[in-house]
Design a protein around this motif. Structure first.
Motif, PDB file in Angstrom:
ATOM      1  N   PRO A  79       0.866  -1.303   0.228  1.00 46.90           N
ATOM      2  CA  PRO A  79       0.175  -0.079   0.284  1.00 46.90           C
ATOM      3  C   PRO A  79       0.830   1.221  -0.493  1.00 46.90           C
ATOM      4  O   PRO A  79       0.496   2.361  -0.647  1.00 46.90           O
ATOM      5  N   GLU A  80       2.069   1.582   0.929  1.00 47.51           N
ATOM      6  CA  GLU A  80       2.647   2.373   0.609  1.00 47.51           C
ATOM      7  C   GLU A  80       3.092   2.866  -0.636  1.00 47.51           C
ATOM      8  O   GLU A  80       3.191   3.831  -0.959  1.00 47.51           O
ATOM      9  N   ILE A  81       3.416   1.907  -1.480  1.00 51.29           N
ATOM     10  CA  ILE A  81       4.629   2.219  -2.581  1.00 51.29           C
ATOM     11  C   ILE A  81       3.684   2.066  -3.363  1.00 51.29           C
ATOM     12  O   ILE A  81       3.787   3.253  -4.338  1.00 51.29           O
ATOM     13  N   TRP A  82       1.736   2.099  -3.432  1.00 49.84           N
ATOM     14  CA  TRP A  82       1.045   2.405  -4.068  1.00 49.84           C
ATOM     15  C   TRP A  82       0.491   4.168  -4.074  1.00 49.84           C
ATOM     16  O   TRP A  82       0.442   4.328  -5.585  1.00 49.84           O
ATOM     17  N   GLU A  83       0.440   4.285  -2.743  1.00 50.11           N
ATOM     18  CA  GLU A  83       0.294   5.574  -3.036  1.00 50.11           C
ATOM     19  C   GLU A  83       1.283   6.766  -2.906  1.00 50.11           C
ATOM     20  O   GLU A  83       0.828   7.822  -3.740  1.00 50.11           O
ATOM     21  N   GLN A  84       2.740   6.201  -2.824  1.00 52.40           N
ATOM     22  CA  GLN A  84       4.199   7.290  -3.545  1.00 52.40           C
ATOM     23  C   GLN A  84       4.000   7.523  -4.342  1.00 52.40           C
ATOM     24  O   GLN A  84       4.588   8.283  -4.831  1.00 52.40           O
ATOM     25  N   THR A  85       3.142   5.906  -5.731  1.00 53.04           N
ATOM     26  CA  THR A  85       3.771   6.740  -6.666  1.00 53.04           C
ATOM     27  C   THR A  85       2.064   6.802  -7.854  1.00 53.04           C
ATOM     28  O   THR A  85       2.544   6.592  -8.852  1.00 53.04           O
ATOM     29  N   ASP A  86       0.719   7.381  -6.830  1.00 54.04           N
ATOM     30  CA  ASP A  86       0.152   7.456  -6.678  1.00 54.04           C
ATOM     31  C   ASP A  86      -0.583   6.342  -8.391  1.00 54.04           C
ATOM     32  O   ASP A  86      -1.336   7.051  -8.844  1.00 54.04           O
ATOM     33  N   GLY A  87      -0.012   5.351  -8.061  1.00 52.18           N
ATOM     34  CA  GLY A  87      -0.583   3.997  -8.697  1.00 52.18           C
ATOM     35  C   GLY A  87      -0.983   3.891 -10.106  1.00 52.18           C
ATOM     36  O   GLY A  87      -0.593   3.004 -10.923  1.00 52.18           O
ATOM     37  N   LYS A  88       1.180   4.475 -10.034  1.00 51.92           N
ATOM     38  CA  LYS A  88       1.976   4.805 -11.804  1.00 51.92           C
ATOM     39  C   LYS A  88       2.850   3.674 -12.155  1.00 51.92           C
ATOM     40  O   LYS A  88       3.450   4.190 -12.724  1.00 51.92           O
ATOM     41  N   ILE A  89       2.922   3.505 -10.960  1.00 48.73           N
ATOM     42  CA  ILE A  89       4.310   2.153 -11.107  1.00 48.73           C
ATOM     43  C   ILE A  89       3.246   0.945 -11.261  1.00 48.73           C
ATOM     44  O   ILE A  89       2.645   0.443 -12.035  1.00 48.73           O
ATOM     45  N   THR A  90       3.957   0.679 -12.847  1.00 51.10           N
ATOM     46  CA  THR A  90       4.913  -0.799 -13.480  1.00 51.10           C
ATOM     47  C   THR A  90       5.165  -1.536 -13.480  1.00 51.10           C
ATOM     48  O   THR A  90       4.806  -3.252 -13.923  1.00 51.10           O
ATOM     49  N   HIS A  91       6.548  -0.712 -12.840  1.00 51.86           N
ATOM     50  CA  HIS A  91       7.310  -2.377 -12.300  1.00 51.86           C
ATOM     51  C   HIS A  91       7.570  -2.465 -11.001  1.00 51.86           C
ATOM     52  O   HIS A  91       7.963  -1.510 -10.479  1.00 51.86           O
ATOM     53  N   PHE A  92       8.123  -3.445 -10.608  1.00 50.25           N
ATOM     54  CA  PHE A  92       8.708  -3.458  -8.702  1.00 50.25           C
ATOM     55  C   PHE A  92       9.975  -4.590  -8.797  1.00 50.25           C
ATOM     56  O   PHE A  92       9.746  -5.696  -9.654  1.00 50.25           O
ATOM     57  N   VAL A  93      10.897  -4.240  -8.503  1.00 46.18           N
ATOM     58  CA  VAL A  93      12.422  -5.233  -8.730  1.00 46.18           C
ATOM     59  C   VAL A  93      12.369  -5.169  -7.001  1.00 46.18           C
ATOM     60  O   VAL A  93      12.554  -4.453  -6.198  1.00 46.18           O
ATOM     61  N   VAL A  94      12.829  -6.487  -6.918  1.00 49.04           N
ATOM     62  CA  VAL A  94      13.578  -6.702  -5.426  1.00 49.04           C
ATOM     63  C   VAL A  94      14.170  -7.697  -5.547  1.00 49.04           C
ATOM     64  O   VAL A  94      14.174  -9.134  -5.831  1.00 49.04           O
ATOM     65  N   GLY A  95      14.987  -8.131  -4.506  1.00 48.16           N
ATOM     66  CA  GLY A  95      15.818  -8.980  -4.386  1.00 48.16           C
ATOM     67  C   GLY A  95      15.246 -10.277  -3.282  1.00 48.16           C
ATOM     68  O   GLY A  95      14.171 -10.235  -2.871  1.00 48.16           O
ATOM     69  N   VAL A  96      14.681 -11.531  -3.650  1.00 45.55           N
ATOM     70  CA  VAL A  96      13.783 -12.502  -2.824  1.00 45.55           C
ATOM     71  C   VAL A  96      14.935 -13.322  -1.982  1.00 45.55           C
ATOM     72  O   VAL A  96      16.336 -14.247  -2.543  1.00 45.55           O
ATOM     73  N   GLY A  97      14.479 -13.361  -1.070  1.00 48.23           N
ATOM     74  CA  GLY A  97      15.034 -14.842  -0.052  1.00 48.23           C
ATOM     75  C   GLY A  97      14.316 -15.454   0.463  1.00 48.23           C
ATOM     76  O   GLY A  97      14.581 -16.766  -0.293  1.00 48.23           O
ATOM     77  N   THR A  98      13.598 -14.882   1.885  1.00 49.92           N
ATOM     78  CA  THR A  98      12.455 -15.497   2.332  1.00 49.92           C
ATOM     79  C   THR A  98      11.300 -15.360   1.706  1.00 49.92           C
ATOM     80  O   THR A  98      10.393 -16.379   1.102  1.00 49.92           O
ATOM     81  N   GLY A  99      11.020 -14.330   0.750  1.00 47.64           N
ATOM     82  CA  GLY A  99      10.099 -14.245  -0.084  1.00 47.64           C
ATOM     83  C   GLY A  99       9.013 -13.446  -0.172  1.00 47.64           C
ATOM     84  O   GLY A  99       7.883 -13.353  -1.070  1.00 47.64           O
ATOM     85  N   GLY A 100       8.808 -13.436   0.823  1.00 49.29           N
ATOM     86  CA  GLY A 100       8.147 -12.195   2.031  1.00 49.29           C
ATOM     87  C   GLY A 100       7.732 -10.777   1.259  1.00 49.29           C
ATOM     88  O   GLY A 100       6.508 -10.738   0.903  1.00 49.29           O
ATOM     89  N   THR A 101       9.010 -10.360   0.667  1.00 51.70           N
ATOM     90  CA  THR A 101       8.522  -8.457   0.121  1.00 51.70           C
ATOM     91  C   THR A 101       8.386  -8.828  -1.211  1.00 51.70           C
ATOM     92  O   THR A 101       7.002  -8.389  -1.125  1.00 51.70           O
ATOM     93  N   ILE A 102       7.543  -9.346  -2.255  1.00 52.14           N
ATOM     94  CA  ILE A 102       7.772  -9.515  -3.680  1.00 52.14           C
ATOM     95  C   ILE A 102       6.628 -10.658  -3.264  1.00 52.14           C
ATOM     96  O   ILE A 102       5.858  -9.777  -4.312  1.00 52.14           O
TER      97      ILE A 102
END
Length: 453
Positions: free
Chosen positions: A163-186
């Motif tokens: 929700p933070e990422i969605w709100e901070q980009t005004d819903g304009k985000i097209t790609h989300f990139v993140v390192g994957v370890g436990t997998g919880g974040t992605i």
């Protein structure tokens, strides 16, 4: 007064920062979600507290109990904050590849730290997975967190980070990139964003030595993909339940060297002092740049703070030892710069072969120039010692002059790398550098190879 009741209430609302210099070759807008402003300096604070609160609700942990977890360090820090505020003990089990800074920080906040070997199978009783489980079984009133399979991990990111990422980009985000370890974040962020807009691409950063990418693309868990790697916090040799492969659109692998180099570049070119997985993430973005269009908004999440890697990626000697340091070697002088002031180890022609063996052990070197009357007259190296002494043990008590090889070539400090490469070959393992005033240094095959990497 605007105050917080405790440090846990300050978790979240981390900044979104536009990247500029490193992303000049990308048409899209690239934004960094910088998680270092969490009180434990990493994104793991979010899920650590969520997992503890979930365990409390379910009665898995009782007042005064002990939290036990296998961690790469950051989850341990988040759990430590929760344990301090809520009155629990904490035992963190880490693999020995984690930075000393991470271990010291955990001890500083009251955690007991248990260190296990990294290069063992997950099922091995010495692995940090196995040790964590065993300690939980042996410790009364304890709770084994198991961040890999504890789904409260990804719920935290579904409820908060997404929700933070969605709100901070005004819903304009097209790609989300993140390192994957436990997998919880992605998985948590990915699920939330896909519900908001199914066209958003969820891109995972993996490392060589990890199973994620091949499993995602083929459904095959290939043990041949597993080998030791340096990058911390991402990649796995298991398939955690928190990794929702259906949410992830693509995995991109990044080398250990690139991860380390770009971790430093983020600090020096963007002023963002973050950890090793951030280097992997931004390099992954650059590798995938052809996937992004002009109007795209790419958000890359930076997990943790650079202070946890001061002895590693931000240490020139550590980088140089692994061939990771980007240095422009032009001459012999450049190659000996780091050890120019160290005296050259030599042996006398009348010394015994056993003396040479002792010096090689003491100084951890594989060849020693031989001198007579102040002049270089030969070389004793490990190959010569092995070939001759193994065949005749009595030679260890013979003078070096009897078994030494030809003397090494001598070059000036200005000798080019090309010149050195012509001199150092199968028969000639090193060259001597004449520094003047009867001072010499040595350049070995290993030095030359490091300069070419």
């Amino acid at each position: 007064m605007k105050i917080y009741n405790n440090i846990l209430e300050t978790i979240g609302d981390t900044p979104m920062v536009k990247l500029n210099k490193l992303t000049e070759g990308i048409d899209a807008t690239v934004l960094a979600k910088v998680e270092t402003t969490n009180p434990g300096n990493s994104v793991k604070d979010r899920m650590a507290v969520k997992m503890v609160e979930d365990a409390e609700e379910k009665g898995w942990i009782k007042p005064g109990g002990t939290i036990i977890e296998g961690t790469s360090g950051n989850t341990g820090m988040g759990l430590a904050l929760a344990a301090i505020i809520k009155g629990y003990k904490l035992v963190c089990v880490l693999s020995d590849k984690q930075s000393k800074e991470k271990m010291d920080i955990l001890r500083a906040v009251g955690a007991e730290v248990v260190v296990c070997p990294n290069d063992v199978e997950p099922e091995d009783p010495r692995s940090y997975y196995s040790v964590s489980k065993r300690l939980a079984e042996e410790t009364p009133n304890s709770w084994y967190v198991n961040q890999y399979d504890n789904l409260a991990n990804r719920v935290a990111h579904y409820e908060q980070t997404g929700p933070e990422i969605w709100e901070q980009t005004d819903g304009k985000i097209t790609h989300f990139v993140v390192g994957v370890g436990t997998g919880g974040t992605i998985s948590g962020v990915g699920k939330y964003l896909k519900e908001k807009n199914p066209d958003i691409q969820i891109l995972g950063i993996d490392t060589f030595g990890s199973v994620f990418k091949k499993y995602h693309e083929t459904g095959i868990f290939d043990e041949n993909e597993i080998y030791s790697y340096i990058t911390e916090g991402i990649g796995e040799d298991i398939l955690p339940k928190n990794v929702d492969f259906d949410v992830i659109d693509h995995f991109e692998k990044v080398t250990d060297k690139d991860a380390a180099i770009y971790t430093r570049k983020l600090a020096r070119e963007e002023g963002i002092f973050v950890g090793n997985s951030a280097g992997s993430a931004i390099k992954g973005v650059l590798q995938m740049k052809d996937m992004f269009k002009k109007d795209d908004v790419v958000v890359v999440l930076f997990h943790d703070h650079g202070s946890r890697y001061v002895g590693k990626m931000f240490n020139d000697d550590w980088m140089r030892e692994r061939g990771f340091l980007e240095e422009e070697y032009q001459s012999a002088n450049d190659l000996i710069e780091s050890h120019k002031d160290q005296p050259l180890v030599t042996v006398g022609v009348e010394e015994l072969a056993s003396h040479a063996v002792a010096k090689m052990r003491a100084f951890k070197i594989s060849q020693i120039p031989v001198k007579k009357d102040g002049e270089f007259v030969g070389l004793i190296d490990e190959t010569t010692l092995i070939n001759q002494i193994v065949g005749d043990q009595q030679l260890v008590d013979e003078p070096i002059g009897k078994i030494m090889g030809p003397k090494l070539p001598i070059v000036k400090p200005s000798a080019s790398i090309k010149e050195l490469s012509k001199l150092i070959n199968k028969e000639v393992p090193a060259v001597l550098v004449d520094l003047g005033d009867d001072k010499f240094n040595i350049i070995t095959r290993h030095d030359l190879i490091s300069a070419m990497s």
